[in-house]
Design a protein around this motif. Structure first.
Motif, PDB file in Angstrom:
ATOM      1  N   ASN A 266      16.688  -1.572  -0.153  1.00  0.00           N
ATOM      2  CA  ASN A 266      16.201  -0.283   0.054  1.00  0.00           C
ATOM      3  C   ASN A 266      16.092   0.434  -1.489  1.00  0.00           C
ATOM      4  N   SER A 306      -6.653   6.541   8.075  1.00  0.00           N
ATOM      5  CA  SER A 306      -5.457   7.442   8.378  1.00  0.00           C
ATOM      6  C   SER A 306      -4.388   6.089   8.736  1.00  0.00           C
ATOM      7  N   GLU A 307      -5.072   5.148   9.570  1.00  0.00           N
ATOM      8  CA  GLU A 307      -3.822   4.135   9.857  1.00  0.00           C
ATOM      9  C   GLU A 307      -3.262   3.420   8.596  1.00  0.00           C
ATOM     10  N   ASP A 308      -3.458   3.374   7.431  1.00  0.00           N
ATOM     11  CA  ASP A 308      -2.687   2.967   6.523  1.00  0.00           C
ATOM     12  C   ASP A 308      -1.869   3.997   5.587  1.00  0.00           C
ATOM     13  N   PHE A 309      -1.658   4.769   6.203  1.00  0.00           N
ATOM     14  CA  PHE A 309      -0.358   5.814   5.667  1.00  0.00           C
ATOM     15  C   PHE A 309       0.731   5.229   5.398  1.00  0.00           C
ATOM     16  N   ASP A 310       1.199   4.358   6.351  1.00  0.00           N
ATOM     17  CA  ASP A 310       2.828   3.647   6.325  1.00  0.00           C
ATOM     18  C   ASP A 310       2.565   2.887   5.027  1.00  0.00           C
ATOM     19  N   GLN A 311       1.450   2.085   5.195  1.00  0.00           N
ATOM     20  CA  GLN A 311       1.358   1.072   3.882  1.00  0.00           C
ATOM     21  C   GLN A 311       1.345   1.769   2.608  1.00  0.00           C
ATOM     22  N   ARG A 313       2.790   4.606   1.829  1.00  0.00           N
ATOM     23  CA  ARG A 313       4.127   5.008   1.567  1.00  0.00           C
ATOM     24  C   ARG A 313       4.946   3.798   1.108  1.00  0.00           C
ATOM     25  N   PHE A 314       4.684   2.573   1.649  1.00  0.00           N
ATOM     26  CA  PHE A 314       5.648   1.437   1.081  1.00  0.00           C
ATOM     27  C   PHE A 314       5.264   1.153  -0.425  1.00  0.00           C
ATOM     28  N   GLU A 317       6.815   3.552  -2.875  1.00  0.00           N
ATOM     29  CA  GLU A 317       8.417   3.041  -2.990  1.00  0.00           C
ATOM     30  C   GLU A 317       8.477   2.042  -3.989  1.00  0.00           C
ATOM     31  N   PRO A 330       5.448  13.470   0.846  1.00  0.00           N
ATOM     32  CA  PRO A 330       4.400  13.719   1.911  1.00  0.00           C
ATOM     33  C   PRO A 330       3.991  15.004   1.957  1.00  0.00           C
TER      34      PRO A 330
END
Length: 600
Positions: A266, A306-311, A313-314, A317, A330
């Motif tokens: 993490n 918009s569906e690439d938002f989580d990617q 964020r990764f 990180e 965000p």
């Protein structure tokens, strides 16, 4: 285990393009740290982006073995960046060293970042080894460069080392001086473990990898350790030294620089600058680390899909672990959807992050124009900071607005002083002083609003000085300015992605230029679109994107004119209805319009 008396920790500091990476290459060759058949230019710069641009972005550490007078020494070399935007990398490297090789290109002389890095090293009480590089060039001014450094350092002329990193000249003398002049590490070998984390990276197979400097005690493989800032417990699954690759060792002792793999998956549990100590015998006080560097330039970054938002964020990180000065949080935009408000140290830093996102993580993003952080002073004198112009309330709801100012150092030749002063006045610069370092070099000091400098000031400086000017800056404070919030409306709808805070004297010019550029960049719709710039609800500029129009009267062959009028009126009514529900698609090029205006 090597004695700390035979350890030397040092870094290479200089202005950009003065030969730091080339010097590091020759040192690695001379000490046979790397085989000749594996040698390449900028061998420590492991990113393609660094080699393409010819700059160092990340500091790189490597262990060198060197025989001197029959004794084997362990030299820990750290190659550092030279551009002002990456000064935080230099500050982190200095915290892990006792000495620094100061490289000066004798064809260029002392430049702005040379002075800044030198002062930073002196603040850390580092021993300076001055090296005059590129003495093989036809335009080399060795005597002039010596005079400049004598003025800055107050050292004897005999202390300079003449070198040509390209030709390999002076390398043995540099290594000899490093061993003789730079002190061995201090620290309590018998005391509790204290190791400074001065860098980190993410290995997709091993997790987080720390680069550490052991200040006190020893760190062994399998030790249970605590990060003193977060209080989290881990096991040092692997420790070792950094050569061209990671080389595992059973332990790291006092004074050594190496790596630790604590099995952290993490990235939020990591803070560069933290202190590692043992669980069974913890230290009382953490190490001071280095000064905290805060982002100064901000922009919004949004995924194109918009569906690439989580990617995305990764990806952020991982990047923030590798680059501790990069920050993100965000945010939501009416025009662009879900995204992030990102913080950087400068515009080059922002460009590098965007390029790395594209190359390393295949992220397709839209980035808004950069801005700085402003201070709102409310009527009850309460202060609030905002990094997004859309968060600025109406003017009547607060007392005043302040913007960040910086202290800039400009090193230039005398014949270009007039051009630099004119450029600085255009950028609302406040003249402070002018000092001659020698008859061919002038040091100008100005105070600037940071918002004026982040837009291509460095490139324009190079242009007006024919490549001879150099620039460095540091933050001073916040000051009261006559600033206004300028909103952009498309089809009557506010486009928060284009909102900016700007000085009132420039607002009308930028409003007019921006609306004209958006008119050319935004595709024509089936209805007429108004592009408006407004301050405090008052429209200050407007452009109109004409509607695409079908020739509805083409089928009429003669006859009463009222037939054509009826068809045109029906078309007009249809376009009115379309305008109320139509959505204007904004191309990515439109977000660069603000930058293009600033460059003109």
């Amino acid at each position: 285990m090597i004695s700390k008396d035979h350890i030397r920790n040092f870094c290479i500091i200089a202005h950009i393009d003065h030969g730091k990476s080339t010097l590091a290459d020759r040192i690695l060759e001379a000490t046979q740290t790397i085989e000749k058949n594996k040698m390449q230019d900028q061998v420590l710069d492991n990113m393609d982006l660094e080699r393409e641009r010819g700059i160092t972005i990340k500091a790189h550490s490597i262990r060198i073995r060197y025989q001197y007078l029959g004794v084997e020494y362990s030299l820990n070399l750290i190659d550092t960046p030279g551009h002002v935007d990456f000064a935080y990398e230099v500050s982190r490297s200095l915290a892990a060293c006792e000495g620094a090789i100061l490289v000066v290109d004798v064809s260029q002389g002392v430049e702005a970042q040379t002075i800044s890095n030198l002062y930073m090293a002196l603040e850390n009480n580092l021993t300076i080894v001055p090296v005059l590089n590129k003495i093989d060039l036809p335009g080399a001014d060795i005597d002039g460069s010596k005079k400049q450094l004598i003025e800055l350092l107050g050292i004897e002329p005999t202390e300079f080392i003449l070198a040509s990193a390209k030709m390999g000249q002076g390398i043995d003398e540099i290594l000899k001086r490093v061993i003789e002049r730079i002190p061995s590490p201090r620290g309590n070998e018998e005391g509790p473990l204290r190791a400074l984390i001065f860098d980190s990276q993410y290995d997709q197979f091993r997790g987080v990898v720390f680069t550490v400097r052991v200040v006190d005690g020893q760190l062994q493989k399998g030790d249970s350790v605590i990060l003193m800032h977060t209080g989290m417990n881990y096991v040092a699954e692997e420790v070792g030294i950094l050569r061209m690759n990671r080389e595992p060792r059973s332990l790291l002792s006092t004074g050594e620089v190496g790596y630790v793999i604590p099995n952290i998956k993490n990235v939020h549990e990591v803070k560069v600058g933290d202190t590692i100590t043992l669980t069974r015998e913890p230290a009382v006080l953490p190490l001071t680390g280095y000064r905290e560097v805060k982002p100064m330039v901000f922009c919004g970054m949004y995924p194109i899909h918009s569906e690439d938002f989580d990617q995305l964020r990764f990806s952020f990180e991982k990047l923030s672990l590798n680059d501790s000065s990069f920050s993100y949080e965000p945010e939501t935009s009416k025009a662009l959807g879900f995204g992030f408000r990102c913080g950087f140290l400068g515009q080059l830093h922002m460009d590098i992050i965007q390029e790395r996102l594209s190359r390393e993580y295949q992220a397709n993003i839209i980035a808004t124009a950069p801005n700085v952080k402003y201070k709102i002073v409310h009527q009850n004198l309460k202060e609030e900071f905002i990094d997004n112009p859309t968060k600025l309330p109406q003017h009547r709801l607060f007392d005043h607005l302040e913007e960040p100012y910086i202290k800039g150092q400009i090193v230039v030749r005398p014949e270009y002083v007039g051009n630099v002063m004119k450029l600085s006045q255009e950028k609302r610069g406040i003249y402070q002083s002018m000092e001659y370092l020698d008859q061919n070099t002038v040091l100008l000091k100005y105070e600037f609003p940071l918002a004026e400098v982040i837009f291509e000031y460095h490139d324009r400086l190079k242009s007006v000085t024919k490549g001879y000017g150099s620039f460095d800056y540091e933050f001073i404070d916040y000051r009261l300015s006559d600033l206004v919030k300028m909103d952009i409306f498309l089809n009557g709808e506010p486009m928060d992605a284009f909102t900016m805070i700007i000085h009132r004297d420039k607002a009308y010019y930028y409003g007019r230029e921006l609306t004209e550029k958006l008119k050319d960049l935004i595709p024509r719709q089936m209805f007429e679109v108004a592009v408006q710039a407004a301050i405090d609800g008052r429209i200050i500029a407007r452009s109109t994107i004409k509607a695409l129009r079908k020739n509805v009267t083409a089928k009429c062959y003669g006859g009463d004119i009222t037939r054509k009028r009826k068809l045109l009126e029906r078309q007009k009514e249809g376009k009115k209805r379309m305008k109320t529900v139509g959505k204007v698609e904004i191309p990515q090029e439109a977000f660069l319009a603000v930058l293009q205006i600033q460059q003109e």
